[in-house]
Every structure is written in C-alpha cells, then in structure tokens.
Scaffold this motif. Structure first.
Motif, PDB file in Angstrom:
ATOM      1  N   SER A 397       0.864  -1.179   0.000  1.00 39.12           N
ATOM      2  CA  SER A 397       0.000   0.000   0.000  1.00 39.12           C
ATOM      3  C   SER A 397       0.897   1.223   0.000  1.00 39.12           C
ATOM      4  O   SER A 397       2.081   1.145   0.343  1.00 39.12           O
ATOM      5  N   THR A 398       0.353   2.346  -0.395  1.00 39.55           N
ATOM      6  CA  THR A 398       1.146   3.566  -0.540  1.00 39.55           C
ATOM      7  C   THR A 398       0.586   4.678   0.323  1.00 39.55           C
ATOM      8  O   THR A 398      -0.534   4.587   0.852  1.00 39.55           O
ATOM      9  N   ARG A 399       1.357   5.766   0.426  1.00 37.64           N
ATOM     10  CA  ARG A 399       0.879   6.929   1.176  1.00 37.64           C
ATOM     11  C   ARG A 399      -0.363   7.532   0.520  1.00 37.64           C
ATOM     12  O   ARG A 399      -1.248   8.049   1.203  1.00 37.64           O
ATOM     13  N   GLU A 400      -0.407   7.439  -0.791  1.00 34.11           N
ATOM     14  CA  GLU A 400      -1.571   7.984  -1.501  1.00 34.11           C
ATOM     15  C   GLU A 400      -2.793   7.064  -1.389  1.00 34.11           C
ATOM     16  O   GLU A 400      -3.935   7.543  -1.421  1.00 34.11           O
ATOM     17  N   ALA A 401      -2.542   5.783  -1.252  1.00 36.42           N
ATOM     18  CA  ALA A 401      -3.629   4.799  -1.132  1.00 36.42           C
ATOM     19  C   ALA A 401      -3.302   3.831  -0.001  1.00 36.42           C
ATOM     20  O   ALA A 401      -2.968   2.661  -0.233  1.00 36.42           O
ATOM     21  N   PRO A 402      -3.372   4.306   1.247  1.00 38.77           N
ATOM     22  CA  PRO A 402      -3.003   3.449   2.386  1.00 38.77           C
ATOM     23  C   PRO A 402      -4.070   2.398   2.670  1.00 38.77           C
ATOM     24  O   PRO A 402      -5.199   2.480   2.180  1.00 38.77           O
ATOM     25  N   ARG A 403      -3.685   1.418   3.479  1.00 44.49           N
ATOM     26  CA  ARG A 403      -4.642   0.482   4.057  1.00 44.49           C
ATOM     27  C   ARG A 403      -4.872   0.886   5.503  1.00 44.49           C
ATOM     28  O   ARG A 403      -4.163   1.748   6.040  1.00 44.49           O
ATOM     29  N   TYR A 404      -5.859   0.245   6.152  1.00 43.63           N
ATOM     30  CA  TYR A 404      -6.249   0.655   7.500  1.00 43.63           C
ATOM     31  C   TYR A 404      -6.321  -0.565   8.411  1.00 43.63           C
ATOM     32  O   TYR A 404      -6.765  -1.643   8.000  1.00 43.63           O
ATOM     33  N   ASN A 405      -5.882  -0.369   9.665  1.00 40.50           N
ATOM     34  CA  ASN A 405      -5.951  -1.465  10.624  1.00 40.50           C
ATOM     35  C   ASN A 405      -7.293  -1.448  11.355  1.00 40.50           C
ATOM     36  O   ASN A 405      -8.197  -0.679  11.022  1.00 40.50           O
ATOM     37  N   TYR A 406      -7.412  -2.258  12.372  1.00 42.43           N
ATOM     38  CA  TYR A 406      -8.672  -2.447  13.095  1.00 42.43           C
ATOM     39  C   TYR A 406      -9.189  -1.151  13.710  1.00 42.43           C
ATOM     40  O   TYR A 406     -10.393  -0.922  13.783  1.00 42.43           O
ATOM     41  N   THR A 407      -8.282  -0.285  14.140  1.00 43.24           N
ATOM     42  CA  THR A 407      -8.693   0.974  14.771  1.00 43.24           C
ATOM     43  C   THR A 407      -8.605   2.147  13.800  1.00 43.24           C
ATOM     44  O   THR A 407      -8.470   3.296  14.213  1.00 43.24           O
ATOM     45  N   LYS A 408      -8.660   1.840  12.502  1.00 40.47           N
ATOM     46  CA  LYS A 408      -8.753   2.839  11.444  1.00 40.47           C
ATOM     47  C   LYS A 408      -7.486   3.683  11.278  1.00 40.47           C
ATOM     48  O   LYS A 408      -7.537   4.778  10.723  1.00 40.47           O
TER      49      LYS A 408
END
Length: 443
Positions: A397-408
C-alpha cells in the motif's frame, strides 16, 4: 507455562503521546485529558475483568533456584533477585534506586586462574561504594559500614585455580526478564556463560499459554527453507482485531529459533516482556499515561491469529506507554529443521486517539516497515542472525492509497514479511546469509 520452563529452554515445543484528545467538553465537566484517561481506565478494567494478582514466586532461599552452566572444569551458578528478596538480603530498598543484584558462584576446578569480566554482566553496573552513597541517609548504619557490607558481598574478580568464589554484582533493574552473561578470561582464553531469567514475582503474558497443548504433535510439519517460504506466503495479510474478524496490523514478522534463545536475544537489546492484564497493571498503565511516567512492562491489547490472541509480546518504551515499539508473536504449527517458527507483527505506537470501536486506542506510525527495520537492526546489533530474507504475503500500500488497521489507522508498506533466522551462537554481520527471495524497495 511458568518461568522455570523459560529457564529450561522450553518455551514452545522445545524449550498514551500527551493525552490531549479533542473530545467535546461542556462547562463544568471534566477536562478532555481527564475524560480520555477515564475512558482508557474503563476499557482496561473491562479487559482485565476480575483477574487475581500473580502468585509470588520469591523465596528468601533464592540461591536454591540458581541456574548452573558448565564448561570444562568451570561451573557458574547465577540467579537474579526480586526487589522483595533484595530488600530482605540487604536491608535497603535497592530496587527503588534502580539497582538489581545478581548472585553468582564460580567453581573453578582447572589448573589456571580466571579473571571475571564484570561488564559482561552489566556494562553499566554499580560499584559498591556508589550504592552505599545512594543510601547514605537511610537507616542507622554509617556510610563506611554500608560500604564495607556491600564490598564484602561483591563477587571477587579473580577466580583462583581449584577455587570457588561467590558474591553479588549490582546491576541495573530489569523489571520482567534479565539477560546477562558471566564471562571469564585468561591471557589465551575466554569462557562465556549466558543466562536468561524471569524476575520472581513477575507475571508475563506468555505464562498463561500452554505451549505444549497448542498443536497435536502429529500436526506439526517440519519444513525445508523453500517450503517455509511457500507456507509464509499463504498466511493472512494481517492479524485480526479485537472482534477476531476485522483485519488489524500487518503480519510482517517471522522469527525462527527457540523461545528461550529468542527472548534472550531481544531482552539483551533492551526489549521488555509484557505483563498480564489485571487490576494492578491496568492502574499502572493509566498512571503512566496520566503522569507521563515510565512503565516498561505495560500490557498490550490482544490481537488474533490462529484463532487465539498473541502467545507473547515484547516492547521497548520511551517515557510513557504512549510511545513504544512493540511486537506480538504466535507459535506457528511448523518448524524449520526442527526449530520453532514464530510469526507476528511489529509496529510503533506514537500516541493515542479516540476511535469508535474501542473509544480510545494507540495510534501507530503509518510507515510500518520502519518498525520492521528497527527489529532487524536490533538482531544485527546483537550478532544474533544466521540468515535474513523477505517473503510476500502482506500486500503493498502507498501513502496515496493506504490500508487501514482495526482501529482505522492508515498504514503503508512494501507488502513484505521479514524472516529472521537466529544463529545458535553469536554471528558477525559479514557471516550472515541473505536469502535470495524478495527484494526490499525503499519508500
């Protein structure tokens, strides 16, 4: 699983940032900071439940639990004292000044004398006179008498041929686990005896895990190196969050090695065990957050893999529990040439924040690969690596299109897992094998 199993090498099959949270505050109500810490306390208390405090393992006969190592005609017995045992033995609360005695006995049955290398036990040990001066205003004993007492109890530095010596080294306090070496040298030779011990009275999270019951013996597969790579690439991208189904932090860490050896390697580099979640540790965590005090062994929240929460965790804290590197590990149902394989995640907490699903949580550094690099460098610094490699499985994933963990929390990564194969003995950096797998791409 208890601490004695760690001492026997059993572990496994062989072995919040300043709390200025922008919550709405009405006139006459508590401040946002106080409200945030109240929420933290309620959450921790709900997790802790009605857990009882750990059973005390201290004994005034602490020498009876000393571990012994033997090489040739030299045997070394050693044991770390708890704060309670220390105060009983020395009549002064050494732990309150950050001092932790280690009792050592050396039996030399060889035809040559040895010299003890104190720096191997603790490179920043305290001298007897220094300890006495720190307690000069406590009790009725004079400074000179206290110096005499501490000097007389210090271990001699010369071990004569066919002789035995014993005494204490005044080391820096480690609240959970102590990793140290007792090294002796002559003009030609060096002997080194390594120890890793749990401090009595301390209850680490792994002590509640029945490692021998995690997997049926016939279901554990012993893999080759290429099979290991294939297996690791099939694992989930991430651990699961508190609801056990939402993806949490990326599963970006693999360590191959016995549990005792793994623990000794990283404790030597300043990593601490994490305590179980119970009333006392909850209050200490809240106090560390509220008063910005150091709490090196604070509990970590559960994340899930293999249908269970982490088997054990390690952390390096800064001034408070707001800022820390921490990792969680699970014992995998595989081995590599008979050695345990641990998979897990590592991230860096940089603060706290309000969220909807847990109300308040730690915020992670979005560049999760940096925490992965930090641990790799720590292993290199410990001269503990036999081999290192990277495998796919996390997903990039990238800074422009990050992913998110359980706590967003957003995060970005090259999508790789680091694989650290620990060496059985200390290994120089230029002797490490770099596995020809995936290549890390710098951000």
């Amino acid at each position: 699983m208890n601490s004695s199993l760690i001492a026997q090498g059993y572990m496994g099959r062989s072995l919040t940032i300043a709390c200025k949270v922008n919550l709405p505050v009405h006139k006459g109500s508590m401040s946002a900071t106080c409200l945030a810490h109240t929420v933290i306390l309620l959450i921790f208390l709900s997790l802790a439940g009605c857990a009882t405090p750990p059973a005390q393992m201290e004994s005034m006969d602490y020498r009876a639990r000393a571990e012994t190592r033997v090489e040739g005609g030299v045997s070394v017995s050693a044991v770390v004292l708890s704060p309670r045992e220390t105060e009983h033995r020395f009549d002064i609360p050494l732990a309150k000044k950050g001092i932790q005695p280690i009792w050592i006995e050396i039996d030399n049955q060889e035809d040559r004398e040895f010299f003890l290398m104190l720096l191997s036990v603790d490179p920043e040990y305290f001298s007897p006179s220094e300890v006495a001066w720190m307690f000069r205003h406590q009790g009725d004993e004079s400074l000179e008498d206290r110096i005499d007492m501490l000097v007389n109890r210090h271990i001699p530095l010369i071990i004569p041929a066919h002789g035995k010596v014993s005494g204490y080294v005044y080391t820096n306090l480690d609240p959970g686990a102590k990793a140290y070496a007792v090294e002796m040298f002559t003009e030609q030779d060096l002997l080194s005896f390594e120890f890793i011990q749990i401090v009595p009275g301390f209850e680490a999270d792994f002590m509640r895990v029945r490692f021998e019951q995690l997997y049926p013996e016939n279901e554990v597969q012993d893999l080759t190196l290429s099979q290991l790579r294939e297996y690791l690439e099939t694992l989930p991208c991430c651990v699961a969050g508190g609801n056990r189904k939402t993806p949490g932090d990326p599963l970006n860490l693999v360590i191959v090695g016995g549990g005792r050896h793994l623990l000794a390697t990283f404790v030597r580099r300043g990593w601490d065990l994490t305590e179980t979640m119970r009333g006392e540790t909850v209050w200490r965590t809240v106090a560390s957050s509220l008063f910005r005090s150091l709490y090196r062994t604070s509990p970590v929240s559960p994340l899930y893999l293999f249908d269970r929460k982490q088997d054990f965790a390690l952390q390096k804290t800064r001034g408070t529990v707001h800022e820390r590197n921490h990792l969680r590990l699970w014992l995998a149902p595989i081995t590599l040439a008979g050695r345990n394989v641990w998979v897990g995640q590592i991230s860096r907490d940089i603060g706290i924040k309000p969220v909807s699903n847990t109300m308040v949580t730690h915020k992670i550094d979005p560049l999760v690969d940096e925490a992965r690099l930090y641990l790799t460098l720590d292993a290199l610094g410990a001269n503990a690596l036999q081999a290192i490699g990277y495998v796919k499985g996390v997903g990039s994933s990238t800074r422009e299109a990050p992913r998110y963990n359980y706590t967003k929390d957003p995060y970005y990564t090259d999508g790789l897992r680091v694989v650290l194969i620990l060496a059985e003995e200390r290994q120089l950096i230029d002797s490490i094998e770099y596995l020809p797998w995936e290549q890390v791409i710098q951000p």
